[in-house]
Scaffold this active site. Structure first.
Site, PDB file in Angstrom:
ATOM      1  N   ASP A  93      19.587  10.488  52.636  1.00 23.47           N
ATOM      2  CA  ASP A  93      20.876   9.786  52.593  1.00 23.47           C
ATOM      3  C   ASP A  93      20.872   8.455  53.325  1.00 23.47           C
ATOM      4  O   ASP A  93      21.817   7.687  53.206  1.00 23.47           O
ATOM      5  CB  ASP A  93      21.970  10.657  53.238  1.00 23.47           C
ATOM      6  CG  ASP A  93      22.500  11.708  52.282  1.00 23.47           C
ATOM      7  OD1 ASP A  93      22.183  11.643  51.084  1.00 23.47           O
ATOM      8  OD2 ASP A  93      23.237  12.593  52.754  1.00 23.47           O
ATOM      9  N   LYS A 142      30.307   8.755  54.621  1.00 21.39           N
ATOM     10  CA  LYS A 142      30.299   8.608  53.149  1.00 21.39           C
ATOM     11  C   LYS A 142      30.878   9.870  52.515  1.00 21.39           C
ATOM     12  O   LYS A 142      30.905  10.941  53.145  1.00 21.39           O
ATOM     13  CB  LYS A 142      28.881   8.388  52.614  1.00 21.39           C
ATOM     14  CG  LYS A 142      27.851   9.504  52.892  1.00 21.39           C
ATOM     15  CD  LYS A 142      27.867  10.695  51.939  1.00 21.39           C
ATOM     16  CE  LYS A 142      26.819  11.753  52.258  1.00 21.39           C
ATOM     17  NZ  LYS A 142      27.041  13.048  51.599  1.00 21.39           N
TER      18      LYS A 142
HETATM   19  O1  C5P Z   1      16.460  14.395  53.163  1.00 25.61           O
HETATM   20  P1  C5P Z   1      17.257  15.265  54.065  1.00 25.61           P
HETATM   21  O2  C5P Z   1      16.596  15.480  55.407  1.00 25.61           O
HETATM   22  O3  C5P Z   1      18.675  14.851  54.204  1.00 25.61           O
HETATM   23  O4  C5P Z   1      17.302  16.691  53.377  1.00 25.61           O
HETATM   24  C1  C5P Z   1      17.678  17.863  54.054  1.00 25.61           C
HETATM   25  C2  C5P Z   1      17.256  19.057  53.196  1.00 25.61           C
HETATM   26  O5  C5P Z   1      18.055  19.082  52.011  1.00 25.61           O
HETATM   27  C3  C5P Z   1      15.828  18.997  52.719  1.00 25.61           C
HETATM   28  O6  C5P Z   1      14.975  19.594  53.636  1.00 25.61           O
HETATM   29  C4  C5P Z   1      15.905  19.774  51.420  1.00 25.61           C
HETATM   30  O7  C5P Z   1      15.892  21.165  51.699  1.00 25.61           O
HETATM   31  C5  C5P Z   1      17.283  19.451  50.897  1.00 25.61           C
HETATM   32  N1  C5P Z   1      17.317  18.369  49.900  1.00 25.61           N
HETATM   33  C6  C5P Z   1      16.828  18.583  48.628  1.00 25.61           C
HETATM   34  N2  C5P Z   1      16.907  17.600  47.675  1.00 25.61           N
HETATM   35  C7  C5P Z   1      17.473  16.406  47.964  1.00 25.61           C
HETATM   36  C8  C5P Z   1      17.973  16.150  49.259  1.00 25.61           C
HETATM   37  C9  C5P Z   1      17.893  17.158  50.199  1.00 25.61           C
HETATM   38  O8  C5P Z   1      16.323  19.680  48.327  1.00 25.61           O
HETATM   39  N3  C5P Z   1      17.547  15.458  47.007  1.00 25.61           N
END
Ligand code: C5P
Length: 324
Positions: free
Chosen positions: A168, A14
């Protein structure tokens, strides 16, 4: 029970065409507003029954093992594909509305018709590039296992389950063109953009997402107001490339370029070479610009690759989902 003995699914990349980010909420996550589209660049997952059901399973989790053609990819239980398999098996045993069980004992797996599976991953989406490769692999593993195990879950139920694995993942149950809000887990499909091609620059730089968000906070960036007034997506979806590009924003560019100034320099040089806006996807490091035709995107990718000594490819934007 009928289940496939071998199943192959594509896991598309994406890009975030547009990404607005607000300061973090109490849970530490950042509320966002993003227009995400899939790309014609995919990993491939091949599921096979392994080992035969009567043999005790020696794999990385009680239900699945993982192999990959990229030696850099960890194939242990930390991989999102195996985490997805473990989570889904537990959720099938518990049922969609119950909290998933974490202990997968062999008897309960057997009575839910959960067979052991090997998942072979052909990795084509660069890692740490903001292209959602790991998330797409995890989401595709859930879709594939739903069929392989004949579990019969709806895409909506799989999407909800996937949100516990990462922000995601839910998008990949709704692509090819969607507006994502919350931490990314609320997904609203919109028409695909009229712009069908991107030149994608893939710098040899790995950007760690948590570090980019942390720098975003240190720089005191983000404004919740940018999330409230949504653009006219339907009008944006109809625009040709040169009209759409100046509207697009990625609020994670400033912190990503603060961490890696070389990436910011590349974006500027790419913009000068292409003669049009160049944006970063997600938390980086991939950069893209948009075109109305494949021919233009291919010529731009060749120019960027030659002049910047970084890999660049022309890819289709929001292709029709492949028949599976
Ligand atoms: O949800 P995901 O594991 O992809 O997120 C990875 C990191 O990115 C999280 O631990 C966080 O630090 C950050 N993040 C965030 N806000 C979001 C998505 C991700 O702070 N909306």
């Amino acid at each position: 029970m009928v289940y496939s003995r071998s199943l192959r699914l594509l896991a598309p990349a994406k890009i975030n065409l547009h990404l607005r980010v607000a300061p973090p909420g109490a849970d530490g996550f950042h509320p966002l507003l993003s227009w995400m589209v899939t790309l014609g660049l995919s990993d491939t997952l091949t599921l096979t029954l392994f080992p035969p059901p009567e043999t005790p399973f020696p794999g990385n989790t009680p239900v699945a093992s993982l192999t990959c053609d990229d030696p850099m990819l960890p194939c242990d239980a930390s991989n999102l594909i195996l985490r997805a398999a473990h989570l889904f098996a537990g959720a099938i045993i518990a049922g969609p509305t119950e909290k998933a069980t974490r202990d997968l004992d062999v008897q309960r797996l057997g009575s839910a018709n959960i067979t052991t599976v090997n998942i072979d991953l052909q990795k084509r989406i660069p890692m740490g590039a903001g292209l959602g490769g790991g998330s797409s692999d995890g989401a595709t593993a859930l879709r594939a296992l739903n069929r392989f195990w004949d579990a019969g879950w709806s895409a909506a139920a799989l999407g909800n389950l996937s949100a516990t694995l990462g922000s995601d993942l839910p998008f990949f149950f709704h692509g090819p063109s969607s507006i994502c809000t919350g931490r990314g887990q609320f997904v609203r499909p919109i028409p695909s953009p009229a712009v069908k091609w991107a030149a994608l620059l893939l710098p040899n730089i790995h950007m760690p997402t948590p570090a980019v968000y942390k720098r975003f906070d240190q720089m005191r960036l983000g404004d919740s107001a940018t999330l409230r007034d949504e653009p006219n997506w339907l009008a944006w979806a109809k625009m040709p490339a040169q009209e759409l590009l100046p509207h697009l924003v990625n609020d994670l560019e400033a912190p990503a370029f603060a961490i890696c100034p070389e990436l910011g320099d590349l974006r500027e040089r790419a913009e000068r070479l292409a003669g049009r806006t160049v944006r970063m996807s997600g938390s980086g490091s991939s950069l893209f610009t948009l075109y109305d035709s494949k021919q233009e995107a291919t010529a731009a990718a060749q120019l960027l690759e030659a002049k910047l000594s970084q890999r660049a490819v022309a890819v289709e934007v929001a292709p029709d989902p492949a028949e599976e």
